[in-house]
Design a protein around this motif. Structure first.
Motif, PDB file in Angstrom:
ATOM      1  N   ARG A 187      49.881  37.235  53.368  1.00  0.00           N
ATOM      2  CA  ARG A 187      48.848  36.223  53.121  1.00  0.00           C
ATOM      3  C   ARG A 187      47.533  36.925  52.823  1.00  0.00           C
ATOM      4  NH1 ARG A 187      49.526  31.193  57.281  1.00  0.00           N
ATOM      5  NH2 ARG A 187      51.782  31.125  57.290  1.00  0.00           N
ATOM      6  N   LEU A 188      46.806  36.342  51.883  1.00  0.00           N
ATOM      7  CA  LEU A 188      45.496  36.871  51.486  1.00  0.00           C
ATOM      8  C   LEU A 188      44.527  35.713  51.318  1.00  0.00           C
ATOM      9  CD1 LEU A 188      47.869  38.284  49.386  1.00  0.00           C
ATOM     10  CD2 LEU A 188      45.993  39.865  49.184  1.00  0.00           C
ATOM     11  N   VAL A 189      43.242  36.052  51.303  1.00  0.00           N
ATOM     12  CA  VAL A 189      42.196  35.093  50.941  1.00  0.00           C
ATOM     13  C   VAL A 189      41.554  35.629  49.670  1.00  0.00           C
ATOM     14  CG1 VAL A 189      39.960  34.122  51.586  1.00  0.00           C
ATOM     15  CG2 VAL A 189      41.760  34.328  53.292  1.00  0.00           C
ATOM     16  N   ILE A 190      41.433  34.777  48.656  1.00  0.00           N
ATOM     17  CA  ILE A 190      40.871  35.202  47.375  1.00  0.00           C
ATOM     18  C   ILE A 190      39.384  35.472  47.535  1.00  0.00           C
ATOM     19  CG2 ILE A 190      40.386  34.473  45.018  1.00  0.00           C
ATOM     20  CD1 ILE A 190      43.031  32.927  45.123  1.00  0.00           C
ATOM     21  N   THR A 191      38.954  36.663  47.068  1.00  0.00           N
ATOM     22  CA  THR A 191      37.556  37.047  47.182  1.00  0.00           C
ATOM     23  C   THR A 191      36.855  37.114  45.834  1.00  0.00           C
ATOM     24  OG1 THR A 191      38.205  39.383  47.164  1.00  0.00           O
ATOM     25  CG2 THR A 191      37.904  38.345  49.320  1.00  0.00           C
ATOM     26  N   HIS A 192      37.613  37.246  44.742  1.00  0.00           N
ATOM     27  CA  HIS A 192      37.008  37.312  43.402  1.00  0.00           C
ATOM     28  C   HIS A 192      38.045  36.900  42.366  1.00  0.00           C
ATOM     29  CE1 HIS A 192      34.533  38.661  40.070  1.00  0.00           C
ATOM     30  NE2 HIS A 192      35.569  39.341  39.614  1.00  0.00           N
ATOM     31  N   LEU A 193      37.591  36.148  41.374  1.00  0.00           N
ATOM     32  CA  LEU A 193      38.458  35.736  40.274  1.00  0.00           C
ATOM     33  C   LEU A 193      37.877  36.259  38.971  1.00  0.00           C
ATOM     34  CD1 LEU A 193      39.160  32.043  41.371  1.00  0.00           C
ATOM     35  CD2 LEU A 193      40.757  33.962  41.480  1.00  0.00           C
ATOM     36  N   GLY A 194      38.471  37.313  38.442  1.00  0.00           N
ATOM     37  CA  GLY A 194      38.025  37.870  37.169  1.00  0.00           C
ATOM     38  C   GLY A 194      38.827  37.291  36.019  1.00  0.00           C
ATOM     39  N   LYS A 195      38.557  37.763  34.816  1.00  0.00           N
ATOM     40  CA  LYS A 195      39.272  37.265  33.647  1.00  0.00           C
ATOM     41  C   LYS A 195      40.743  37.684  33.677  1.00  0.00           C
ATOM     42  CE  LYS A 195      38.988  36.905  28.642  1.00  0.00           C
ATOM     43  NZ  LYS A 195      38.256  37.265  27.420  1.00  0.00           N
ATOM     44  N   PHE A 196      40.998  38.930  34.082  1.00  0.00           N
ATOM     45  CA  PHE A 196      42.365  39.435  34.112  1.00  0.00           C
ATOM     46  C   PHE A 196      42.798  39.924  35.497  1.00  0.00           C
ATOM     47  CE2 PHE A 196      40.842  40.241  29.748  1.00  0.00           C
ATOM     48  CZ  PHE A 196      41.747  39.431  29.067  1.00  0.00           C
ATOM     49  N   VAL A 197      41.902  39.857  36.477  1.00  0.00           N
ATOM     50  CA  VAL A 197      42.196  40.393  37.801  1.00  0.00           C
ATOM     51  C   VAL A 197      41.856  39.352  38.869  1.00  0.00           C
ATOM     52  CG1 VAL A 197      41.592  42.180  39.479  1.00  0.00           C
ATOM     53  CG2 VAL A 197      41.741  42.762  37.071  1.00  0.00           C
ATOM     54  N   ILE A 198      42.739  39.243  39.866  1.00  0.00           N
ATOM     55  CA  ILE A 198      42.494  38.393  41.027  1.00  0.00           C
ATOM     56  C   ILE A 198      42.383  39.334  42.223  1.00  0.00           C
ATOM     57  CG2 ILE A 198      43.432  36.596  42.519  1.00  0.00           C
ATOM     58  CD1 ILE A 198      45.040  35.649  40.029  1.00  0.00           C
TER      59      ILE A 198
END
Length: 199
Positions: A175-186
């Motif tokens: 399990r993870l918590v999303i910290t950044h949403l880039g164009k090609f990278v999560i």
């Protein structure tokens, strides 16, 4: 601590322990199963009443509130998030719950789309797939395959469904918590396992 509070805490601990043991036994295939319909593949496992939420499937807000009390206040607490999950037998129900819980996050969502071309393993398949519209292929929701669109938000808890990099703690079930949403990278922060806290 009063005697009544201690007894309640002990009973809560014992109930959680019984549930954890039952869940592990189910995952290991050690529970008694039965098959009522010989035409339908698979078997049935009876879930004890004490492990069922006392709400209807249509009452999503009650399901979420029962499993994630005070979600809007505690959504940044890794320990709170890693201890909770809403298992469902159908992917469709999971999608509905995910959409509802995403709506509770007051953050703009980002949509990622799959490649919308059919990957042909041989030239013989060319005619077979040329008859299907891209829109139709994108609408398919097949088991064990991700949907065409993946909607995510920063701060959203997620679970990996594939082994990506086990030495770095990225394996199925992490399990993870999303910290950044880039164009090609999560980017995400691991909240379970030995690599907890790593990005």
């Amino acid at each position: 601590m009063r005697i009544g509070e201690a007894e309640a805490k002990t009973e809560s601990y014992n109930k959680n322990k019984r549930f954890n043991e039952w869940l592990l036994a189910m995952g290991d295939g050690r529970l008694e199963t039965k098959s009522e319909d010989h035409e339908v593949e698979g078997t049935w496992i009876e879930i004890p009443n004490e492990y069922l939420a006392d709400v209807g499937v249509s009452e999503l807000n009650k399901v979420v509130e029962t499993t994630h009390p005070d979600f809007e206040l505690r959504r940044s607490d890794d320990n709170y998030l890693k201890e909770r999950a809403i298992p469902t037998p159908l992917n469709e129900t999971t999608d509905t719950i995910n959409e509802y819980m995403m709506s509770l996050l007051p953050i703009e969502e980002r949509t990622y789309k799959s490649c919308d071309e059919v990957c042909l393993s041989s030239t013989e398949c060319d005619q077979q797939f040329s008859e299907y519209l891209t829109e139709y292929l994108n609408s398919l929701k097949l088991p064990r395959l991700p949907h065409h669109e993946l909607k995510l938000k920063v701060g959203m808890p997620v679970m990996l469904l594939r082994n990506i990099n086990p030495p770095q703690g990225l394996f199925k079930g992490t399990r993870l918590v999303i910290t950044h949403l880039g164009k090609f990278v999560i980017e995400g922060r691991i909240i379970t396992g030995s690599k907890q806290g790593n990005k």
